[in-house]
Enzyme design. Structure first.
Site, PDB file in Angstrom:
ATOM      1  N   LYS A  13       0.830  -1.213   0.000  1.00  0.00           N
ATOM      2  CA  LYS A  13       0.000   0.000   0.000  1.00  0.00           C
ATOM      3  C   LYS A  13       0.866   1.267   0.000  1.00  0.00           C
ATOM      4  CE  LYS A  13      -2.453  -1.109   3.718  1.00  0.00           C
ATOM      5  NZ  LYS A  13      -2.003  -2.472   4.065  1.00  0.00           N
ATOM      6  N   ARG A  88     -10.034  -0.148   8.477  1.00  0.00           N
ATOM      7  CA  ARG A  88      -9.488  -1.480   8.772  1.00  0.00           C
ATOM      8  C   ARG A  88     -10.566  -2.415   9.300  1.00  0.00           C
ATOM      9  NH1 ARG A  88      -3.820  -0.541   8.701  1.00  0.00           N
ATOM     10  NH2 ARG A  88      -2.697  -2.112   9.828  1.00  0.00           N
ATOM     11  N   ARG A 127      11.748  -6.312   6.023  1.00  0.00           N
ATOM     12  CA  ARG A 127      11.582  -4.858   5.977  1.00  0.00           C
ATOM     13  C   ARG A 127      12.358  -4.174   7.102  1.00  0.00           C
ATOM     14  NH1 ARG A 127       5.733  -2.472   4.545  1.00  0.00           N
ATOM     15  NH2 ARG A 127       5.122  -2.586   6.697  1.00  0.00           N
ATOM     16  N   ARG A 162      10.821  -3.186  12.892  1.00  0.00           N
ATOM     17  CA  ARG A 162       9.746  -2.752  13.776  1.00  0.00           C
ATOM     18  C   ARG A 162       9.337  -3.866  14.724  1.00  0.00           C
ATOM     19  NH1 ARG A 162       5.453  -0.295   9.616  1.00  0.00           N
ATOM     20  NH2 ARG A 162       4.125  -1.663  10.827  1.00  0.00           N
ATOM     21  N   ARG A 173      -0.710 -10.183  12.933  1.00  0.00           N
ATOM     22  CA  ARG A 173      -1.275  -9.125  12.089  1.00  0.00           C
ATOM     23  C   ARG A 173      -2.035  -9.721  10.903  1.00  0.00           C
ATOM     24  NH1 ARG A 173       3.651  -5.578  10.613  1.00  0.00           N
ATOM     25  NH2 ARG A 173       2.213  -4.182   9.587  1.00  0.00           N
TER      26      ARG A 173
HETATM   27  P1  AMP Z   1       0.290  -0.396   9.458  1.00  0.00           P
HETATM   28  O1  AMP Z   1       1.614   0.252   9.362  1.00  0.00           O
HETATM   29  O2  AMP Z   1      -0.765   0.265   8.595  1.00  0.00           O
HETATM   30  O3  AMP Z   1       0.337  -1.886   9.218  1.00  0.00           O
HETATM   31  O4  AMP Z   1      -0.227  -0.193  10.962  1.00  0.00           O
HETATM   32  C1  AMP Z   1       0.530  -0.647  12.081  1.00  0.00           C
HETATM   33  C2  AMP Z   1      -0.387  -0.904  13.258  1.00  0.00           C
HETATM   34  O5  AMP Z   1      -1.083   0.297  13.611  1.00  0.00           O
HETATM   35  C3  AMP Z   1      -1.468  -1.934  13.027  1.00  0.00           C
HETATM   36  O6  AMP Z   1      -1.008  -3.257  13.217  1.00  0.00           O
HETATM   37  C4  AMP Z   1      -2.510  -1.523  14.065  1.00  0.00           C
HETATM   38  O7  AMP Z   1      -2.128  -1.917  15.361  1.00  0.00           O
HETATM   39  C5  AMP Z   1      -2.424  -0.005  14.014  1.00  0.00           C
HETATM   40  N1  AMP Z   1      -3.356   0.572  13.012  1.00  0.00           N
HETATM   41  C6  AMP Z   1      -3.025   1.226  11.856  1.00  0.00           C
HETATM   42  N2  AMP Z   1      -4.122   1.641  11.211  1.00  0.00           N
HETATM   43  C7  AMP Z   1      -5.187   1.241  11.973  1.00  0.00           C
HETATM   44  C8  AMP Z   1      -6.596   1.360  11.833  1.00  0.00           C
HETATM   45  N3  AMP Z   1      -7.162   1.985  10.781  1.00  0.00           N
HETATM   46  N4  AMP Z   1      -7.373   0.832  12.809  1.00  0.00           N
HETATM   47  C9  AMP Z   1      -6.843   0.212  13.874  1.00  0.00           C
HETATM   48  N5  AMP Z   1      -5.521   0.045  14.067  1.00  0.00           N
HETATM   49  C10 AMP Z   1      -4.691   0.569  13.117  1.00  0.00           C
END
Ligand code: AMP
Length: 215
Positions: A13, A88, A127, A162, A173
């Site tokens: 993304k 999400r 990553r 991370r 995840r």
């Molecule tokens: P990402 O980098 O988008 O994978 O986000 C990292 C983490 O942030 C996710 O595993 C969630 O814990 C949290 N997160 C990011 N976006 C959301 C969302 N829209 N709703 C809930 N948790 C989120």
């Protein structure tokens, strides 16, 4: 131009968003980046979100919706935006629909990025991310290494793995994605703005947006 990007963690993304930002002169809104900055700065939001994120779970919808309503109205969203990592859950999608209606905004493209799970696991495990919360540049030790190992090309800060990209957190995840986020594909499937594109490379998704919107 307003775009929603859907796809599992590691589906690409961020990479697709970077190209679309450039092409249409719009802002990327990544809830993951916003939350990571909040955690780093030790704000109230960050402290509330940290444990969920480290476990690979979603942060509660109420926290996300509060930050999004302000973000969508920021000055840099005048020409549009790309939502990366939001919505999400079905609950977030429903709240977003209500919010957009209230703000008089329409989504032009909802893009689902399709990537096989084994590719995702490999991508996320290799990553590395810049540890500077204001930079957060992303590298891949196999396909996109930084010029100096462990050092960000853009800002010179150390690059790190991370906490939520360890093998255990990645599995969690992906399970969270399957349970909470994948149902959004069916939620949006009949929307005329919905498109689905294979995402081993970013080009098919970028081209699909141009074909759909005529822009
Ligand atoms: P990402 O980098 O988008 O994978 O986000 C990292 C983490 O942030 C996710 O595993 C969630 O814990 C949290 N997160 C990011 N976006 C959301 C969302 N829209 N709703 C809930 N948790 C989120």
């Amino acid at each position: 131009m307003r775009i929603i990007l859907l796809g599992a963690p590691g589906a690409g993304k961020g990479t697709v968003a970077e190209i679309l930002m450039e092409q249409y002169g719009i802002s990327q809104i990544s809830t993951g980046d916003m939350l990571r900055s909040a955690v780093k700065s030790g704000s109230e939001l960050g402290n509330a979100a940290r444990e969920y994120m480290n476990r690979g779970e979603l942060v509660p919808d109420s926290l996300i919706m509060d930050i999004m309503e302000k973000r969508l109205q920021a000055d840099d969203c005048g020409k549009g935006f790309i939502l990366d990592g939001f919505p999400r859950t079905i609950g977030q999608a429903e709240s977003l629909a209500a919010m957009l209606k209230k703000l008089g905004m329409k989504i032009d493209a909802i893009v689902n990025l399709e990537v096989p799970e084994d590719v995702i696991v490999r991508r996320l495990g290799s990553r590395r991310t810049c540890s500077n919360a204001d930079c957060q540049a992303i590298y891949n030790i196999h396909t996109k290494p930084s010029k100096r190992e462990g050092i960000c090309d853009k800002c010179g800060s150390p690059t790190i793995q991370r906490e939520d990209e360890t093998e255990e957190a990645i599995k969690k995840r992906l399970a969270t994605y399957a349970e909470k986020t994948a149902p959004l594909i069916d939620y949006y499937r009949n929307d005329p703005a919905f498109i689905s594109a294979p995402s081993l490379k970013p080009e098919p998704a970028v081209e699909a947006v141009a074909a759909l919107t005529g822009r």
